[in-house]
Design a protein around this motif. Structure first.
Motif, mmCIF file in Angstrom:
data_model
loop_
_atom_site.group_PDB
_atom_site.id
_atom_site.type_symbol
_atom_site.label_atom_id
_atom_site.label_comp_id
_atom_site.label_asym_id
_atom_site.label_seq_id
_atom_site.Cartn_x
_atom_site.Cartn_y
_atom_site.Cartn_z
ATOM 1 N N UNK A 1 37.700 25.056 34.555
ATOM 2 C CA UNK A 1 37.243 26.426 34.690
ATOM 3 C C UNK A 1 38.197 27.341 35.442
ATOM 4 N N UNK A 2 39.219 26.781 36.068
ATOM 5 C CA UNK A 2 40.136 27.588 36.867
ATOM 6 C C UNK A 2 40.910 28.608 36.028
ATOM 7 N N UNK A 3 41.434 28.269 34.831
ATOM 8 C CA UNK A 3 42.144 29.280 34.046
ATOM 9 C C UNK A 3 41.278 30.489 33.703
ATOM 10 N N UNK A 4 40.011 30.240 33.390
ATOM 11 C CA UNK A 4 39.106 31.358 33.088
ATOM 12 C C UNK A 4 38.895 32.229 34.316
ATOM 13 N N UNK A 5 38.738 31.613 35.453
ATOM 14 C CA UNK A 5 38.566 32.348 36.701
ATOM 15 C C UNK A 5 39.829 33.156 37.023
ATOM 16 N N UNK A 6 40.986 32.571 36.785
ATOM 17 C CA UNK A 6 42.245 33.279 37.029
ATOM 18 C C UNK A 6 42.390 34.482 36.100
ATOM 19 N N UNK A 7 42.017 34.335 34.823
ATOM 20 C CA UNK A 7 42.079 35.460 33.883
ATOM 21 C C UNK A 7 41.123 36.577 34.308
ATOM 22 N N UNK A 8 39.921 36.206 34.728
ATOM 23 C CA UNK A 8 38.941 37.199 35.163
ATOM 24 C C UNK A 8 39.432 37.928 36.414
ATOM 25 N N UNK A 9 39.996 37.199 37.366
ATOM 26 C CA UNK A 9 40.514 37.824 38.584
ATOM 27 C C UNK A 9 41.686 38.743 38.264
ATOM 28 N N UNK A 10 42.548 38.315 37.362
ATOM 29 C CA UNK A 10 43.694 39.132 36.962
ATOM 30 C C UNK A 10 43.244 40.421 36.283
ATOM 31 N N UNK A 11 42.266 40.312 35.401
ATOM 32 C CA UNK A 11 41.765 41.504 34.699
ATOM 33 C C UNK A 11 41.058 42.444 35.670
ATOM 34 N N UNK A 12 40.331 41.901 36.620
ATOM 35 C CA UNK A 12 39.669 42.722 37.636
ATOM 36 C C UNK A 12 40.701 43.492 38.446
ATOM 37 N N UNK A 13 41.775 42.835 38.834
ATOM 38 C CA UNK A 13 42.834 43.511 39.597
ATOM 39 C C UNK A 13 43.499 44.597 38.752
ATOM 40 N N UNK A 14 43.699 44.340 37.473
ATOM 41 C CA UNK A 14 44.299 45.336 36.583
ATOM 42 C C UNK A 14 43.386 46.556 36.456
ATOM 43 N N UNK A 15 42.096 46.327 36.261
ATOM 44 C CA UNK A 15 41.148 47.440 36.169
ATOM 45 C C UNK A 15 41.116 48.251 37.461
ATOM 46 N N UNK A 16 41.127 47.569 38.593
ATOM 47 C CA UNK A 16 41.130 48.266 39.882
ATOM 48 C C UNK A 16 42.385 49.105 40.040
ATOM 49 N N UNK A 17 43.515 48.567 39.629
ATOM 50 C CA UNK A 17 44.782 49.292 39.720
ATOM 51 C C UNK A 17 44.781 50.531 38.830
ATOM 52 N N UNK A 18 44.265 50.404 37.603
ATOM 53 C CA UNK A 18 44.214 51.535 36.673
ATOM 54 C C UNK A 18 43.268 52.627 37.175
ATOM 55 N N UNK A 19 42.117 52.245 37.683
ATOM 56 C CA UNK A 19 41.172 53.214 38.220
ATOM 57 C C UNK A 19 41.766 53.928 39.426
ATOM 58 N N UNK A 20 42.394 53.177 40.304
ATOM 59 C CA UNK A 20 43.023 53.765 41.487
ATOM 60 C C UNK A 20 44.122 54.751 41.097
ATOM 61 N N UNK A 21 44.911 54.399 40.087
ATOM 62 C CA UNK A 21 45.987 55.290 39.624
ATOM 63 C C UNK A 21 45.414 56.601 39.078
ATOM 64 N N UNK A 22 44.317 56.531 38.327
ATOM 65 C CA UNK A 22 43.693 57.747 37.799
ATOM 66 C C UNK A 22 43.149 58.633 38.909
ATOM 67 N N UNK A 23 42.494 58.019 39.867
ATOM 68 C CA UNK A 23 41.940 58.787 40.988
ATOM 69 C C UNK A 23 43.077 59.397 41.809
ATOM 70 N N UNK A 24 44.124 58.604 42.078
ATOM 71 C CA UNK A 24 45.274 59.109 42.838
ATOM 72 C C UNK A 24 45.987 60.238 42.101
ATOM 73 N N UNK A 25 45.957 60.208 40.771
ATOM 74 C CA UNK A 25 46.606 61.262 39.977
ATOM 75 C C UNK A 25 45.772 62.543 39.955
ATOM 76 N N UNK A 26 44.568 62.484 40.496
ATOM 77 C CA UNK A 26 43.749 63.684 40.612
ATOM 78 C C UNK A 26 42.846 63.977 39.433
ATOM 79 N N UNK A 27 42.512 62.964 38.646
ATOM 80 C CA UNK A 27 41.691 63.210 37.450
ATOM 81 C C UNK A 27 40.339 63.841 37.803
ATOM 82 N N UNK A 28 39.771 63.458 38.937
ATOM 83 C CA UNK A 28 38.470 63.997 39.324
ATOM 84 C C UNK A 28 38.555 65.470 39.698
ATOM 85 N N UNK A 29 39.670 65.861 40.286
ATOM 86 C CA UNK A 29 39.846 67.257 40.707
ATOM 87 C C UNK A 29 40.374 68.139 39.587
#
Length: 137
Positions: free
Chosen positions: A4-32
């Motif tokens: 089960x470790x590879x699946x957990x690693x893929x899920x953790x990697x995708x979660x980090x990617x999503x967090x990074x993309x969301x943070x980049x959008x917010x930092x770029x000022x999309x909300x404002x």
């Protein structure tokens, strides 16, 4: 390797990617920059993950769609952009997509080829589909 470790690693990697993309959008000022589209509280972690999962599970490559949808100057982006990003097509995105003996049950055809305003995409099953059965393209 722990089972089960590879699946957990893929899920953790995708979660980090999503967090990074969301943070980049917010930092770029999309909300404002677009307060009418994104009022306070609209973009949350849950809605961001939901939107990503909808896109990743339902988008279709542009090459499977009729070219008049994404070519012929009707979009501001070149065709290769559409091909790399994919498209969400209401209703059609709910049809399962897979290769195999059950694939090809549904198809689409164009109507109004001569008149761009009348162009429609008609989706139909090639045979009768029993209630509660899945439909595949």
């Amino acid at each position: 390797c722990i089972p089960g470790m590879p699946s957990l690693q893929r899920a953790a990697s995708r979660t980090m990617q999503l967090a990074s993309e969301l943070s980049a959008l917010v930092d770029a000022g999309i909300l404002h920059r677009f307060p009418d589209l994104f009022p306070p509280g609209t973009i949350t972690w849950d809605t961001w993950v939901w939107a990503a999962s909808v896109y990743e599970s339902r988008s279709l490559p542009a090459s499977v769609m009729p070219s008049w949808i994404w070519k012929d100057g009707h979009t501001s982006s070149p065709p290769e952009v559409w091909e790399s990003l994919g498209m969400l097509v209401p209703v059609l995105d709910m049809v399962n997509h897979e290769d195999g003996p059950d694939s090809g049950q549904a198809g689409w055809r164009l109507s109004g080829e001569e008149d761009i305003e009348a162009r429609r995409l008609t989706v139909s099953a090639g045979a009768r589909v029993r209630k509660h059965c899945q439909l595949y393209r």
